[in-house]
Motif scaffolding. Structure first.
Motif, PDB file in Angstrom:
ATOM      1  N   MET A 143      61.397  31.686  44.834  1.00  0.00           N
ATOM      2  CA  MET A 143      60.440  32.786  44.837  1.00  0.00           C
ATOM      3  C   MET A 143      59.046  32.216  45.108  1.00  0.00           C
ATOM      4  N   ARG A 144      58.318  32.870  46.012  1.00  0.00           N
ATOM      5  CA  ARG A 144      56.978  32.404  46.365  1.00  0.00           C
ATOM      6  C   ARG A 144      55.952  33.263  45.632  1.00  0.00           C
ATOM      7  N   THR A 145      55.068  32.576  44.913  1.00  0.00           N
ATOM      8  CA  THR A 145      54.036  33.275  44.154  1.00  0.00           C
ATOM      9  C   THR A 145      52.678  32.666  44.494  1.00  0.00           C
ATOM     10  N   ILE A 146      51.636  33.417  44.232  1.00  0.00           N
ATOM     11  CA  ILE A 146      50.271  32.935  44.418  1.00  0.00           C
ATOM     12  C   ILE A 146      49.417  33.511  43.300  1.00  0.00           C
ATOM     13  N   THR A 147      48.492  32.713  42.806  1.00  0.00           N
ATOM     14  CA  THR A 147      47.608  33.136  41.727  1.00  0.00           C
ATOM     15  C   THR A 147      46.191  33.243  42.262  1.00  0.00           C
ATOM     16  N   VAL A 148      45.564  34.396  41.975  1.00  0.00           N
ATOM     17  CA  VAL A 148      44.169  34.626  42.346  1.00  0.00           C
ATOM     18  C   VAL A 148      43.354  34.607  41.051  1.00  0.00           C
ATOM     19  N   VAL A 149      42.385  33.681  40.981  1.00  0.00           N
ATOM     20  CA  VAL A 149      41.630  33.497  39.749  1.00  0.00           C
ATOM     21  C   VAL A 149      40.198  33.974  39.964  1.00  0.00           C
ATOM     22  N   ILE A 150      39.747  34.812  39.019  1.00  0.00           N
ATOM     23  CA  ILE A 150      38.350  35.239  38.989  1.00  0.00           C
ATOM     24  C   ILE A 150      37.750  34.641  37.722  1.00  0.00           C
ATOM     25  N   GLY A 151      36.672  33.881  37.847  1.00  0.00           N
ATOM     26  CA  GLY A 151      36.146  33.333  36.609  1.00  0.00           C
ATOM     27  C   GLY A 151      35.071  32.299  36.807  1.00  0.00           C
ATOM     28  N   ALA A 152      34.830  31.545  35.717  1.00  0.00           N
ATOM     29  CA  ALA A 152      33.710  30.619  35.631  1.00  0.00           C
ATOM     30  C   ALA A 152      33.884  29.449  36.581  1.00  0.00           C
ATOM     31  N   GLY A 153      32.781  29.028  37.198  1.00  0.00           N
ATOM     32  CA  GLY A 153      32.826  27.947  38.165  1.00  0.00           C
ATOM     33  C   GLY A 153      33.193  26.606  37.569  1.00  0.00           C
ATOM     34  N   GLU A 154      32.825  26.336  36.303  1.00  0.00           N
ATOM     35  CA  GLU A 154      33.138  25.052  35.690  1.00  0.00           C
ATOM     36  C   GLU A 154      34.661  24.866  35.579  1.00  0.00           C
ATOM     37  N   THR A 155      35.332  25.937  35.222  1.00  0.00           N
ATOM     38  CA  THR A 155      36.790  25.867  35.128  1.00  0.00           C
ATOM     39  C   THR A 155      37.409  25.655  36.501  1.00  0.00           C
ATOM     40  N   ARG A 156      36.828  26.270  37.520  1.00  0.00           N
ATOM     41  CA  ARG A 156      37.322  26.080  38.883  1.00  0.00           C
ATOM     42  C   ARG A 156      37.261  24.608  39.269  1.00  0.00           C
ATOM     43  N   ASP A 157      36.170  23.933  38.933  1.00  0.00           N
ATOM     44  CA  ASP A 157      36.042  22.524  39.288  1.00  0.00           C
ATOM     45  C   ASP A 157      37.128  21.685  38.627  1.00  0.00           C
ATOM     46  N   ARG A 209      55.319  37.586  44.522  1.00  0.00           N
ATOM     47  CA  ARG A 209      54.497  38.079  43.419  1.00  0.00           C
ATOM     48  C   ARG A 209      53.085  37.538  43.562  1.00  0.00           C
ATOM     49  N   VAL A 210      52.131  38.424  43.275  1.00  0.00           N
ATOM     50  CA  VAL A 210      50.726  38.056  43.253  1.00  0.00           C
ATOM     51  C   VAL A 210      50.240  38.189  41.817  1.00  0.00           C
ATOM     52  N   ARG A 211      49.637  37.122  41.296  1.00  0.00           N
ATOM     53  CA  ARG A 211      49.099  37.154  39.937  1.00  0.00           C
ATOM     54  C   ARG A 211      47.581  37.154  40.026  1.00  0.00           C
ATOM     55  N   LEU A 212      46.976  38.099  39.350  1.00  0.00           N
ATOM     56  CA  LEU A 212      45.521  38.216  39.316  1.00  0.00           C
ATOM     57  C   LEU A 212      45.058  37.900  37.906  1.00  0.00           C
ATOM     58  N   LEU A 213      44.283  36.828  37.751  1.00  0.00           N
ATOM     59  CA  LEU A 213      43.793  36.406  36.447  1.00  0.00           C
ATOM     60  C   LEU A 213      42.274  36.587  36.402  1.00  0.00           C
ATOM     61  N   CYS A 214      41.838  37.320  35.382  1.00  0.00           N
ATOM     62  CA  CYS A 214      40.403  37.483  35.154  1.00  0.00           C
ATOM     63  C   CYS A 214      40.024  36.574  33.998  1.00  0.00           C
ATOM     64  N   LEU A 215      39.386  35.464  34.310  1.00  0.00           N
ATOM     65  CA  LEU A 215      39.045  34.457  33.311  1.00  0.00           C
ATOM     66  C   LEU A 215      37.624  34.680  32.823  1.00  0.00           C
ATOM     67  N   GLN A 216      37.473  34.639  31.485  1.00  0.00           N
ATOM     68  CA  GLN A 216      36.138  34.734  30.882  1.00  0.00           C
ATOM     69  C   GLN A 216      36.052  33.694  29.771  1.00  0.00           C
ATOM     70  N   THR A 217      35.097  32.795  29.894  1.00  0.00           N
ATOM     71  CA  THR A 217      34.846  31.827  28.830  1.00  0.00           C
ATOM     72  C   THR A 217      33.698  32.371  27.988  1.00  0.00           C
ATOM     73  N   LEU A 218      33.926  32.508  26.707  1.00  0.00           N
ATOM     74  CA  LEU A 218      32.986  33.184  25.809  1.00  0.00           C
ATOM     75  C   LEU A 218      32.290  32.139  24.941  1.00  0.00           C
ATOM     76  N   SER A 261      29.425  40.098  32.174  1.00  0.00           N
ATOM     77  CA  SER A 261      29.945  41.438  31.868  1.00  0.00           C
ATOM     78  C   SER A 261      30.513  42.138  33.082  1.00  0.00           C
ATOM     79  N   GLY A 262      30.350  41.527  34.284  1.00  0.00           N
ATOM     80  CA  GLY A 262      30.847  42.199  35.478  1.00  0.00           C
ATOM     81  C   GLY A 262      32.222  41.748  35.905  1.00  0.00           C
ATOM     82  N   SER A 263      32.817  40.772  35.225  1.00  0.00           N
ATOM     83  CA  SER A 263      34.112  40.256  35.664  1.00  0.00           C
ATOM     84  C   SER A 263      35.217  41.277  35.524  1.00  0.00           C
TER      85      SER A 263
END
Length: 822
Positions: free
Chosen positions: A1-15, A65-74, A81-83
C-alpha cells in the motif's frame, strides 16, 4: 500500500525530520510550505527545488491513503492560532479531489512542553478524525524514568518523533496508528487521546553495497575468481600464453598473418614450329630488328609491359632512392599509427594493384576477431575455446589466466598500440599485436624492395644479334657463290665447254653446297638465338618475380594494415571486458552519517551495525559463484554490446531484434562500443549483475544473522533482538495520570499499546506486535525500525487539566479553551 503524509507545522520540527530523512531513517513526506492565491504549495522531503502545488504532488503518484497532520508545538508563549483553520481548508481541498478508492485521514498533533499555561481554543477542532496530545515526557523506553521537555530543541525533536510515528513515516510502516480512528470527530465537545511514542532505528552500510565491494575486492584475487568457475590458476601462465599464441596464429587466426611471396619455379622456353619458321623467314629476309622483337615476344607477356610502365611512373629521390610521388601526385609521407609504414606506401600499393588489374583481398576479419575474443575470454574464465586451441588442464580442472596475462591494463587515455603492448609484453594480446605489426612492416619492406627492382631497366636481348648479322652476311655470300656455281654450270653446258653431264654436276654441286651451308648456318643461328633466349628467360624471370612479389606484397600490405587498425580496437575492447572490476573504480560507496550528531529525543534510539563476517563470507561465496561462473566474461561482453548498440538502434530507427549494427563488421558501431567501454559500461553491467544476484539471495535473511551485534549511540553493544524488542516492555502505563484535573480524580486510564517490530526478526519475536516491513536490503544504507505508541481512549477535553473548562462557541467549529497545566 502506498501512503504519503502531509505535515503542517513548526519549522524547527521540519528541520529535524529532514535530518532524519537525509540519514535514511524516514521515508519521503510532504511539508506544507505556503498558500499563494488560494493554492497550497508543498515541498517533498527528498527533493530539491521550488515548492510545487499540493494537488500536483498528490496526483503524481497513485497513493492509497493520504495522511494530513496538523502539528502544533505549545510553549505557552507563541502559539500559531491559524494552523487549525489551514488544516481544515487543506482537508476540504483534498477531499474534493480524492480518486476512487483513495482515503484521507486527518490528525491534529499537539505537543506541549513542560509547564505550558494558557492554551487557546484554536488548538482543537472537532473536524479532525483524531486529536493526539503528546505527553511532555521523554524516556529511553517505557521502563525508564522519563525527563521533562523544556528546551526548544528538545521540543522539536520530541514532536518529530510523534509526527513520524503517528504519521506512519517509518520505512515499511504501512498502517499508521489512527488511520481508521474517527473517535475525535463530530462531537460537540472535542475528544482527545494522550499519546506517548518510542522508536528504534538501526542504520548500517548497505548490505548489497558491502557485498558488491567485497566481491569486487576479491575480483583482483585470481585464486578466488578461478575457484568460482571450478578452475585453478595457471601454474605456468607464460607457457599457456605462448602455446595459445602459436595455436591461434597457426589455426583460427592464420589469416591475420603475413604470407611471404614464395617465388616461381624456373620457367621453360616454349616455342612453336610456326614461330621457328617465322624466325627463319625474318633471317632470310635480313630483317634482324624484327627478328629480335619476335624472339622477345616469345619470352615476355603483356603483364611485363604494364609493370614496366608502372615503374616508369614513379618519382624517386636520387640520393635516397625513396619513392615520393606517382605521376604528378605527391605521396602522403605521414606514418600509420604503430607502423613504420607511410600512408603513401599503402596508396602506392593500391595503385600498383589497380594498374595490373588486380585487387587486394577484402579486409574485415570478423571470424578471426570473434575467435580471438573466445580464446581470450575462455582462458580467463574457463569458458569454451575456439577450434584448434587446446584447453589448459590441471588434472581434471581447467587452468585459467589472470587478466594481466591476457592483456595489459586498459589505458586511461588514448595510447598507441605498441606503447600499450610494451606495458605487458608477455601477455596474449601483446604477443599477437606484436606479430601483426611486425608482419605489416615486413610486407612494407618486401614491397619497397620489389619496387626498387622494378625501377631498374628491364632485361633486353642485344648480346647475340651482332653475330646474327654476320651469319646473315655469310649466308648471303654462300647464296652468291651458289648462284655463281649454278650459273657457271649452265653457261658451260650451253657453250659446250663442258658436256651436259659435267655442267649438271657443277650446277648440282653448287646447289647442294648451298643447301648444306644454308642448313648449317640456319641451324647454328637458331641454336644461337634459342641459347640467348634461354638466358633472357632467366633474366626476365627474375624481373617478373619482382613484379609478382610487388603485387603480392602490395596486397599483403593493404590487408595487414587493415588488420592492425581493426586489431587495436578489438584488443582494447577485450582488455576492457577482461579487466572489468579489477580496478575498483565501480565500487559503490555510502555517504557516512554521524548518527550521534542527529537531533533526537531519548525515546528515539539509534544504532549502527555491520554485517557479520561469517554471513558476509557465506553470501560472498554464493553470489561470487553465480557471477563468476564459467564463461562469465563472454556473457558480460554480450550484454555490454547489446546495451551499447541499443542506443544506435534507436537513433537509426531499427527494431530491437535487428542484428545491426554489429561492432564486428561496422567501424562506427565499434567506435561507439569503445566509447561506452571507456565510460565504464562493462563495469556498470558487472556491478548490476552482482547486485541482482545479491538481491535474489537476501530475501529471507534474518536480522540476527546479518547483524548479530549492534552499537547504539551513547550505549553499549547489544544484540539486534534486544535492541528492537526492548520497546515492548509492558502494555500497562501510568504516563497520563498527571494530565487529569482534580475534578476527574487524577485517574489512571489504561492505555492501549501498539508495537511495530521488523518482520526480519522472525515470528518468534513479532507474534505480539504489528510487523513493520522488513528492511530493503538492497538499499544504501540499510535501515530497520521498530516503534511503540501508547494511547488512551478518547477523553473529553474538559476532564484534562491541560484544558480549562469553558463554554464552547457554537458559531465556530473550533473550541475556545484556556487552561493551565496541572
Amino acid at each position: 500500500m502506498r501512503t504519503i503524509t502531509v505535515v503542517i507545522g513548526a519549522g524547527e520540527t521540519r528541520d529535524v525530520l529532514l535530518a532524519w530523512g537525509a540519514a535514511g531513517l524516514l521515508r519521503p513526506f510532504l511539508w506544507w510550505e505556503e498558500e499563494e492565491e488560494g493554492r497550497h504549495r508543498v515541498r517533498r522531503s527528498d527533493q530539491e527545488g521550488e515548492p510545487v502545488p499540493l494537488l500536483d504532488a498528490l496526483a503524481a503518484v497513485k497513493y492509497d491513503r493520504v495522511r494530513l497532520l496538523c502539528l502544533q508545538t505549545l510553549t505557552g508563549s507563541e502559539i500559531d492560532s491559524g494552523s487549525v483553520a489551514l488544516s481544515l481548508r487543506i482537508k476540504d481541498l483534498v477531499e474534493r479531489h480524492l480518486g476512487h478508492g483513495q482515503r484521507l485521514s486527518t490528525v491534529g498533533v499537539l505537543v506541549p512542553s513542560t509547564g505550558v499555561a494558557k492554551v487557546p481554543s484554536s488548538v482543537l477542532s472537532n473536524r479532525w478524525d483524531t486529536t493526539a496530545v503528546v505527553v511532555a515526557q521523554d524516556g529511553v523506553d517505557p521502563l525508564h524514568t522519563s525527563r521533562e521537555i523544556h528546551a526548544a530543541e528538545d521540543l522539536a525533536a520530541h514532536a518529530a518523533l510523534a509526527v513520524a510515528t503517528i504519521g506512519g513515516m517509518w520505512p515499511g510502516m504501512d498502517d499508521a496508528p489512527f488511520d481508521d480512528d474517527v473517535a475525535g470527530a463530530g462531537h460537540q465537545e472535542p475528544r482527545v487521546r494522550l499519546v506517548r511514542a518510542h522508536a528504534r532505528a538501526l542504520r548500517g552500510d548497505g548490505i548489497a553495497a558491502e557485498l558488491v565491494r567485497t566481491i569486487l575486492s576479491y575480483r583482483r584475487a585470481p585464486e578466488w575468481v578461478a575457484l568460482r568457475a571450478n578452475a585453478v590458476p595457471a601454474a605456468d601462465p607464460d607457457g599457456i600464453v605462448e602455446r595459445a599464441l602459436t595455436e591461434y596464429l597457426d589455426g583460427p587466426g592464420a589469416r591475420v598473418r603475413r604470407t611471404p611471396y614464395s617465388g616461381r619455379g624456373r620457367r621453360l622456353l616454349r616455342i612453336t614450329p610456326g614461330q621457328v619458321l617465322r624466325l627463319l623467314r625474318l633471317f632470310v629476309l635480313g630483317r634482324i630488328p624484327e627478328l629480335r622483337e619476335e624472339l622477345g615476344s616469345v619470352v615476355v607477356d603483356g603483364a611485363h609491359d604494364r609493370v614496366r610502365r608502372f615503374a616508369q611512373r614513379l618519382r624517386v629521390v636520387a640520393e635516397t632512392g625513396a619513392v615520393v610521388g606517382l605521376d604528378d601526385r605527391d605521396l602522403d609521407m605521414g606514418t600509420l599509427p604503430d607502423l613504420g609504414v607511410t600512408k603513401g606506401t599503402v596508396d602506392l600499393a593500391r595503385a600498383l594493384l589497380s594498374d595490373v588489374a588486380r585487387h587486394a583481398r577484402p579486409g574485415g576479419f570478423t571470424a578471426e576477431w570473434t575467435r580471438l575474443r573466445q580464446l581470450a575470454f575462455g582462458l580467463a574464465d574457463a569458458g569454451g575455446l575456439p577450434d584448434g586451441c587446446a584447453e589448459p588442464l590441471s588434472g581434471a580442472r581447467r587452468e585459467v589466466l589472470a587478466p594481466a596475462a591476457i592483456s595489459p591494463a586498459p589505458p586511461t587515455s588514448e595510447k598507441p598500440l605498441r606503447e600499450w603492448q610494451d606495458e605487458r609484453p608477455g601477455s596474449l594480446l601483446s604477443g599477437i599485436g606484436t606479430r601483426l605489426l611486425d608482419d605489416a612492416n615486413a610486407a612494407k619492406d618486401a614491397f619497397l624492395t620489389a619496387l626498387k627492382r622494378l625501377r631498374e631497366a628491364p632485361p633486353a636481348m642485344y648480346a647475340s644479334f651482332t653475330l646474327t648479322r654476320r651469319l646473315w652476311w655469310a649466308w648471303l655470300v654462300i647464296c652468291v657463290l651458289a648462284v655463281i656455281g649454278i650459273a657457271g654450270g649452265l653457261i658451260a653446258g650451253f657453250t659446250e665447254r663442258l658436256d651436259w653431264s659435267q655442267a649438271a654436276l657443277l650446277a648440282g654441286g653448287a646447289a647442294g653446297g648451298f643447301v648444306v651451308c644454308s642448313a648449317f648456318v640456319m641451324t647454328y643461328g637458331l641454336r644461337l638465338w634459342l641459347s640467348d633466349a634461354r638466358g633472357f628467360v632467366r633474366l626476365t624471370t627474375d624481373y617478373e618475380d619482382a613484379h609478382r612479389a610487388a603485387e603480392h606484397e602490395a596486397a599483403e600490405l593493404i590487408r595487414l594494415t587493415t588488420a592492425c587498425a581493426e586489431y587495436q580496437e578489438v584488443a582494447m575492447t577485450i582488455a576492457m571486458v577482461t579487466h572489468s572490476g579489477c580496478g575498483g573504480a565501480a565500487m559503490p560507496t555510502v555517504t557516512p552519517v554521524d548518527l550521534a550528531a542527529l537531533p533526537r529525543p531519548w525515546a528515539f534510539g539509534v544504532a549502527t551495525a555491520e554485517i557479520a563476517p561469517s554471513t558476509l563470507a557465506r553470501l560472498t561465496a554464493i553470489v561470487g559463484g553465480r557471477t563468476f561462473t564459467g564463461g562469465w566474461t563472454s556473457g558480460l561482453y554480450a550484454e555490454t554490446v547489446a546495451k551499447s548498440m541499443s542506443a544506435l538502434k534507436f537513433d537509426r530507427g531499427l527494431d530491437k531484434a535487428d542484428p545491426r549494427p554489429d561492432p564486428d563488421t561496422e567501424p562506427a558501431a565499434r567506435r561507439a562500443l569503445w566509447t561506452d567501454l571507456r565510460k565504464g559500461l562493462a563495469e556498470e553491467i558487472l556491478v548490476g549483475e552482482i547486485r541482482a544476484h545479491v538481491i535474489d539471495e537476501l530475501p529471507g535473511q534474518r536480522l540476527e544473522e546479518l547483524f548479530p551485534t549492534v552499537s547504539p549511540v551513547d550505549g553499549e553493544p547489544t544484540s539486534v533482538i534486544s535492541f528492537f524488542t526492548g520497546l515492548q516492555g509492558t502494555s500497562e502505563g501510568t504516563f497520563n495520570t498527571r494530565y487529569w484535573n482534580a475534578g476527574s480524580g487524577y485517574r489512571a486510564v489504561a492505555n492501549a499499546t501498539r508495537v511495530w517490530l521488523p518482520e526480519a526478526l522472525g515470528p518468534d519475536h513479532t507474534a505480539t506486535s504489528t510487523p513493520i516491513g522488513s528492511p530493503d536490503l538492497a538499499e544504501e544504507p540499510v535501515t530497520a525500525h521498530s516503534a511503540r505508541l501508547d494511547a488512551t481512549p478518547p477523553i473529553v477535553w474538559s476532564d484534562l487539566a491541560l484544558f480549562a473548562c469553558e463554554p464552547l462557541i457554537e458559531e465556530s467549529s473550533v473550541t475556545e479553551i484556556v487552561g493551565d497545566v496541572g
